[in-house]
Write an enzyme that holds these catalytic residues in place. Structure first.
Site, PDB file in Angstrom:
ATOM      1  N   ASN A 314       0.830  -1.208   0.000  1.00  0.00           N
ATOM      2  CA  ASN A 314       0.000   0.000   0.000  1.00  0.00           C
ATOM      3  C   ASN A 314       0.859   1.252   0.000  1.00  0.00           C
ATOM      4  OD1 ASN A 314       0.500  -0.625   3.053  1.00  0.00           O
ATOM      5  ND2 ASN A 314      -0.180   1.504   3.040  1.00  0.00           N
ATOM      6  N   CYS A 315       0.287   2.311  -0.541  1.00  0.00           N
ATOM      7  CA  CYS A 315       0.850   3.652  -0.351  1.00  0.00           C
ATOM      8  C   CYS A 315      -0.201   4.442   0.423  1.00  0.00           C
ATOM      9  CB  CYS A 315       1.220   4.292  -1.691  1.00  0.00           C
ATOM     10  SG  CYS A 315      -0.143   4.398  -2.870  1.00  0.00           S
ATOM     11  N   LYS A 316      -0.271   5.738   0.238  1.00  0.00           N
ATOM     12  CA  LYS A 316      -1.282   6.536   0.929  1.00  0.00           C
ATOM     13  C   LYS A 316      -2.661   6.266   0.325  1.00  0.00           C
ATOM     14  CE  LYS A 316      -1.700  11.308   0.822  1.00  0.00           C
ATOM     15  NZ  LYS A 316      -1.251  12.685   1.094  1.00  0.00           N
TER      16      LYS A 316
END
Length: 416
Positions: A314-316
């Site tokens: 995941n990222c933001k």
């Protein structure tokens, strides 16, 4: 008063936009690509389509809808949660080459109350674990038959843990706390899952989570921000995955050592990945671009899949950096399927590798996921910064200016 009115109007518009994007149909995206006579299928399955029966498996049902990346105060659902699968058609049958879970950061970071924010992060983490269990059909079947099942997850965050720029360091702290709260030693947690009859069943799982974070943007790889905070998390996760002796020549321990002991005949790919990951760690190659911005994140995810753990990343927002990780994984997995060898560390793809990458970038479902979340397809990872020295190596990795532009798309025009 005028400024206040403007702020209220902007907030109302943003809320309306979030509701509009969430309430669209969120459906499975399926694309195919062919390379050297093989036909590969990329499938992106949203939470709303994670079903055993007619309804999705989650207790707080999605009902065909979703949670877009701008929904930063949602404390019930994970943001932008999908199961990503790559399969190949061999002898008339589909064979899965890779499967993992992708999502936005666990922190509902615009919730001001720290207690409510942490509760939200834990709820999101439970949904990711539920999706991870769904991605392992044999384990899910056992769990629904009242067995306590062990579930191993390799979580790879792609955020920049800097306290100077942005607020991603605090988001990662929320995420790590959420994982930690669900994985106390010997802890059995209860998840509610909707079975094929549509009834909610309580299943019991023992989650083990190796939680990494490795920055992949210009702030990290060109300006050196956030390495220390991330590596403080990574060392413990590496010990879980590979054991405590991280010298390149040391036989792997941890989860990998256990897996190798049970699968002595199928170890070439695993051992190569382990060696590459140790080389990255010991030489701090993940601190710079070095022709390969996602070198650490991508190999951790592929290794997780190879040893039967569930890779999650995941990222933001779960769409740009997360999408590029998705594409880098699939490029390498297709290349491995074709050549039976892994790409050397810190190298640009050769012309065949670039062709695979171009096909994956356009046919992996990532452009569609970006459009689902913002209304516009395109990946923000691809940008041309005025000082050339700050640019990541993507123009050279992709090798075609027109495809680079197509993948960049409308990303510079959309918010979130």
């Amino acid at each position: 008063p005028a400024q206040e009115a403007h702020q209220v109007a902007v907030a109302a518009f943003r809320e309306a936009q979030v509701q509009y994007l969430n309430n669209q149909p969120w459906q499975t995206i399926k694309n195919t690509l062919t390379h050297n006579g093989y036909r590969y299928t990329n499938t992106q399955c949203p939470a709303a389509d994670m079903k055993i029966g007619a309804q999705d498996i989650f207790p707080n049902a999605y009902q065909g809808k979703g949670v877009c990346s701008s929904d930063t105060t949602n404390t019930q659902h994970a943001t932008n949660l999908w199961m990503s699968t790559l399969s190949v058609n061999e002898n008339g049958k589909d064979k899965t080459l890779f499967c993992g879970i992708r999502h936005g950061v666990l922190s509902p970071y615009h919730v001001k109350d720290p207690i409510l924010r942490q509760v939200g992060a834990e709820n999101r983490a439970r949904e990711v674990l539920t999706a991870a269990l769904f991605s392992q059909p044999a384990l899910l079947t056992k769990a629904l038959q009242d067995e306590v099942v062990s579930l191993r997850l390799v979580s790879v965050g792609l955020l920049t843990t800097s306290t100077i720029v942005g607020n991603e360091d605090a988001m990662v702290q929320d995420q790590m706390r959420a994982w930690q709260s669900l994985t106390q030693p010997g802890n059995v947690i209860h998840l509610n899952i909707r079975n094929k009859e549509g009834e909610l069943r309580t299943v019991k799982i023992k989650p083990e989570i190796a939680a990494f974070n490795t920055g992949v943007n210009e702030l990290t790889l060109k300006l050196g921000l956030g390495h220390q905070a991330s590596d403080n998390y990574n060392i413990g996760a590496l010990h879980q995955l590979l054991g405590h002796d991280l010298r390149p020549e040391a036989p792997p321990g941890g989860w990998v050592g256990e897996w190798l002991a049970q699968h002595p005949d199928n170890h070439a790919v695993v051992n190569t990945l382990v060696r590459q990951i140790k080389d990255i760690w010991n030489s701090k190659l993940h601190h710079t671009d070095g022709n390969e911005p996602y070198k650490f994140a991508q190999r951790l995810a592929i290794l997780a899949h190879e040893i039967g753990a569930v890779p999650a990343w995941n990222c933001k927002s779960g769409k740009d950096r997360t999408g590029m990780q998705d594409a880098e994984i699939k490029r390498e997995v297709i290349s491995l399927h074709q050549k039976a060898t892994l790409t050397p560390l810190a190298s640009l793809p050769d012309s065949d590798g670039q062709e695979i990458f171009q096909k994956v970038l356009l046919n992996s479902g990532n452009l569609e996921i970006q459009k689902q979340n913002t209304g516009g397809a395109g990946n923000k990872v691809l940008k041309n910064l005025p000082p050339e020295v700050l640019n990541l190596s993507y123009q050279r990795r992709i090798g075609d200016a027109n495809i680079w532009q197509l993948v960049k798309g409308l990303s510079s025009l959309v918010t979130s």
